[in-house]
Scaffold this active site. Structure first.
Site, PDB file in Angstrom:
ATOM      1  N   ASP A  54       0.828  -1.206   0.000  1.00  0.00           N
ATOM      2  CA  ASP A  54       0.000   0.000   0.000  1.00  0.00           C
ATOM      3  C   ASP A  54       0.862   1.255   0.000  1.00  0.00           C
ATOM      4  O   ASP A  54       0.491   2.272  -0.597  1.00  0.00           O
ATOM      5  CB  ASP A  54      -0.941  -0.004   1.210  1.00  0.00           C
ATOM      6  CG  ASP A  54      -2.148   0.908   1.000  1.00  0.00           C
ATOM      7  OD1 ASP A  54      -2.621   1.010  -0.145  1.00  0.00           O
ATOM      8  OD2 ASP A  54      -2.612   1.515   1.980  1.00  0.00           O
ATOM      9  N   CYS A 165     -10.190   3.363  -6.956  1.00  0.00           N
ATOM     10  CA  CYS A 165      -9.406   2.900  -5.805  1.00  0.00           C
ATOM     11  C   CYS A 165      -9.960   3.504  -4.517  1.00  0.00           C
ATOM     12  O   CYS A 165     -10.146   2.803  -3.518  1.00  0.00           O
ATOM     13  CB  CYS A 165      -7.933   3.271  -5.981  1.00  0.00           C
ATOM     14  SG  CYS A 165      -6.904   2.796  -4.577  1.00  0.00           S
ATOM     15  N   TYR A 196      -8.051   3.220   9.402  1.00  0.00           N
ATOM     16  CA  TYR A 196      -8.334   3.008   7.981  1.00  0.00           C
ATOM     17  C   TYR A 196      -9.792   3.306   7.669  1.00  0.00           C
ATOM     18  O   TYR A 196     -10.122   3.830   6.601  1.00  0.00           O
ATOM     19  CB  TYR A 196      -8.008   1.554   7.625  1.00  0.00           C
ATOM     20  CG  TYR A 196      -8.250   1.171   6.187  1.00  0.00           C
ATOM     21  CD1 TYR A 196      -7.354   1.534   5.183  1.00  0.00           C
ATOM     22  CD2 TYR A 196      -9.379   0.435   5.817  1.00  0.00           C
ATOM     23  CE1 TYR A 196      -7.574   1.172   3.866  1.00  0.00           C
ATOM     24  CE2 TYR A 196      -9.607   0.068   4.505  1.00  0.00           C
ATOM     25  CZ  TYR A 196      -8.695   0.447   3.524  1.00  0.00           C
ATOM     26  OH  TYR A 196      -8.927   0.091   2.222  1.00  0.00           O
ATOM     27  N   GLU A 238      -7.266  -3.135  -9.150  1.00  0.00           N
ATOM     28  CA  GLU A 238      -7.414  -3.078  -7.694  1.00  0.00           C
ATOM     29  C   GLU A 238      -7.894  -4.430  -7.141  1.00  0.00           C
ATOM     30  O   GLU A 238      -7.383  -4.920  -6.134  1.00  0.00           O
ATOM     31  CB  GLU A 238      -8.430  -1.991  -7.310  1.00  0.00           C
ATOM     32  CG  GLU A 238      -7.837  -0.615  -7.180  1.00  0.00           C
ATOM     33  CD  GLU A 238      -7.032  -0.482  -5.900  1.00  0.00           C
ATOM     34  OE1 GLU A 238      -7.504  -0.907  -4.833  1.00  0.00           O
ATOM     35  OE2 GLU A 238      -5.922   0.038  -5.973  1.00  0.00           O
TER      36      GLU A 238
END
Length: 563
Positions: A54, A165, A196, A238
């Site tokens: 990431d 994304c 997150y 993705e």
């Protein structure tokens, strides 16, 4: 998922692109990595690898935003891009803080260990960087961007390649957060998930969608098509990224991940696969046939008029609906069972079996199905509308059945197997095993009689058991049943995995009275993941009293077949 799409204004480009991609987005949610992460069983090295990948993503994102800001010619657009770039840099800081955090070191993770990008990461970052340089299929290549408008167009292309994304991450974050709220045990990644899944990620997703809409306004239809292709390509990359994350542990998804298992998939047809019940379609064909006879003035003493046929069918339908509700009421126990009572359910559904057989007898005696041509039935089947994603799932099962050791059976109350065969033949699904009733014909014209093979829950479950018993005892097999109604309940419960599609209140009401639990599919899989010990992932077992619910064939495909 639908709620996320509502964050974007009606008619916007971003909304259209997301709606067309939501089906694919589910495949990222049902990857082994995401399921293990959500369950809190993901091995720490796999988590660290993901964080490192990431970081590679986010660094490229920051570069792409920088180029988009240079290409944009509108002050508001530039300001929005600046804010989005700052959010990416903040996320990078969050990752760095986790890498250096003592918690990471408690997990046994070496923060100094360098991790190179995996091929799936490189594919996406290369794609994004190529887009920033104008290397876009259908667009102008590098060195040909000579006007401010063309630069603005490149800004739109860049944002189009980045938006999916953000939206996908926001979608996954919400799913993670929901499951975390129901986790009574200490989740090892709770702090990271909470960061997150913060509101700022959804805000950023909406912000970039608004920006995409703004940059898309001056573009031509052809240029919007280029952006849509970029959007879908980015979404695919993705999903590929999540699907190939190495986890090094057994996972409950996809269900085909154990090649030693012979996977036997069963599905109901009416309202499980179809949008409309087949009985209504067959009756409508017969009624329209009568209308043609009326119009042609054919002197046939045996033919019934259009109005007679319509009235007869309407009367049969009203009687069935009213008596069905009464039958359901009569078979329910007065009190809800405290534990799963399969024996009691079987006895009660015997009443429903008698009712269904009587209803079919009335239809045959009425003659409402008499005179229907086989050609008309086949044409109706070929044009039958199936549930979104159903045909795709069946086609992919057929394509992979030999390689993955799968069989597919359709068990249905439908009166006419020819309708089913025709419905599936248009999707190249001639190899399905169809178990249902048949029309009786004379010279390809229905006599009104039905060759009755499957009319009740008991008939279905007997066919289900017979198919499995014919597999023999050699090797392992795993059964899945997909259905939507009370008539499917016994098969759903007998199967190792029972999946309820749709929102039938009768099915849930009957099931709950006999102690059946209904759990949404994804949270159910997360719970199953927590039950896996060592290398044994064989945790599915019939007659557990637990059924899994979904409203989407895409979810079913993602669970069973994966990407």
């Amino acid at each position: 998922m639908a709620m996320l799409g509502m964050a974007v204004e009606e008619g916007s480009a971003a909304k259209r692109f997301w709606i067309r991609s939501r089906k694919e987005a589910v495949f990222a949610q049902y990857t082994p990595f995401v399921v293990c992460l959500t369950a809190g069983t993901l091995e720490t090295e796999a988590f660290r690898n993901y964080i490192a990948q990431d970081v590679h993503f986010l660094k490229t994102y920051a570069q792409a935003y920088e180029m988009a800001e240079e290409c944009a010619d509108d002050d508001d657009a530039k300001a929005a891009i600046t804010d989005l770039r700052k959010a990416v840099l903040e996320r990078l800081k969050m990752h760095n803080s986790f890498v250096q955090d003592s918690v990471m070191q408690e997990w046994g993770i070496d923060p100094t260990k360098e991790i190179v990008p995996i091929p799936a990461t490189v594919k996406y970052t290369d794609f994004l960087l190529a887009t920033t340089l104008g290397k876009v299929e259908g667009g102008k290549g590098p060195g040909k961007i000579v006007t401010p408008f063309e630069e603005t167009k490149i800004a739109a292309y860049i944002v189009g390649a980045m938006t999916p994304c953000m939206r996908l991450c926001a979608f996954l974050a919400k799913e993670l957060q929901v499951c975390l709220q129901h986790d009574a045990n200490g989740h090892p990644y709770k702090k990271w998930i909470e960061n997150y899944s913060s509101e700022s990620l959804e805000v950023a997703a909406v912000q970039i969608e608004d920006l995409l809409d703004k940059l898309s306004v001056p573009l031509t239809g052809e240029e919007l098509e280029v952006i849509e292709k970029l959007y879908h390509q980015a979404m695919k990359l993705e999903i590929d990224f999540f699907s190939v994350q190495p986890i090094g542990q057994p996972a409950v998804v996809p269900l085909t991940n154990d090649p030693a298992n012979h996977l036997v998939i069963f599905s109901d047809f009416d309202l499980t696969c179809t949008v409309v019940d087949s009985s209504a379609i067959l009756a409508e064909i017969a009624i329209l046939t009568a209308a043609k006879t009326d119009h042609s003035g054919t002197d046939n003493l045996n033919a019934r008029s259009f109005s007679e046929m319509r009235n007869s069918w309407d009367s049969l339908s009203r009687q069935y609906t009213g008596e069905y509700e009464q039958c359901i009421e009569s078979l329910l126990p007065k009190e809800e069972a405290k534990t799963f009572d399969y024996e009691g359910l079987c006895k009660s559904l015997g009443l429903l079996s008698d009712f269904e057989k009587q209803a079919n007898s009335r239809v045959i005696e009425s003659g409402v199905l008499k005179g229907t041509s086989l050609d008309d039935i086949k044409r109706a089947g070929e044009h039958l509308i199936l549930q979104d994603g159903c045909t795709d799932f069946f086609q992919n099962v057929v394509k992979k059945k030999e390689k993955l050791n799968m069989d597919l059976h359709v068990l249905s109350y439908c009166w006419c197997a020819d309708l089913l065969r025709s419905a599936f033949s248009s999707g190249c699904l001639n190899y399905l095993n169809i178990h249902t009733n048949e029309f009786n014909y004379q010279e390809s014209i229905s006599t009104g009689e039905i060759v009755r093979k499957m009319e009740s829950p008991m008939d279905k479950v007997e066919a289900f058991k017979s198919i499995l018993s014919n597999l023999g005892s050699n090797g392992k097999h795993l059964s899945v049943y997909i259905g939507d109604s009370v008539g499917d309940l016994l098969c759903l419960l007998e199967a190792d995995v029972g999946i309820v599609i749709g929102s039938s209140t009768s099915l849930r009401r009957v099931g709950k009275q006999f102690g059946v639990s209904f759990i949404p599919l994804f949270p159910g899989l997360v719970n199953k993941q927590r039950q896996i010990n060592g290398k044994d992932s064989c945790i599915w077992k019939g007659l557990s009293g637990v059924l899994y619910t979904t409203s989407s064939w895409s979810e079913i495909e993602a669970f069973i077949l994966g990407t």
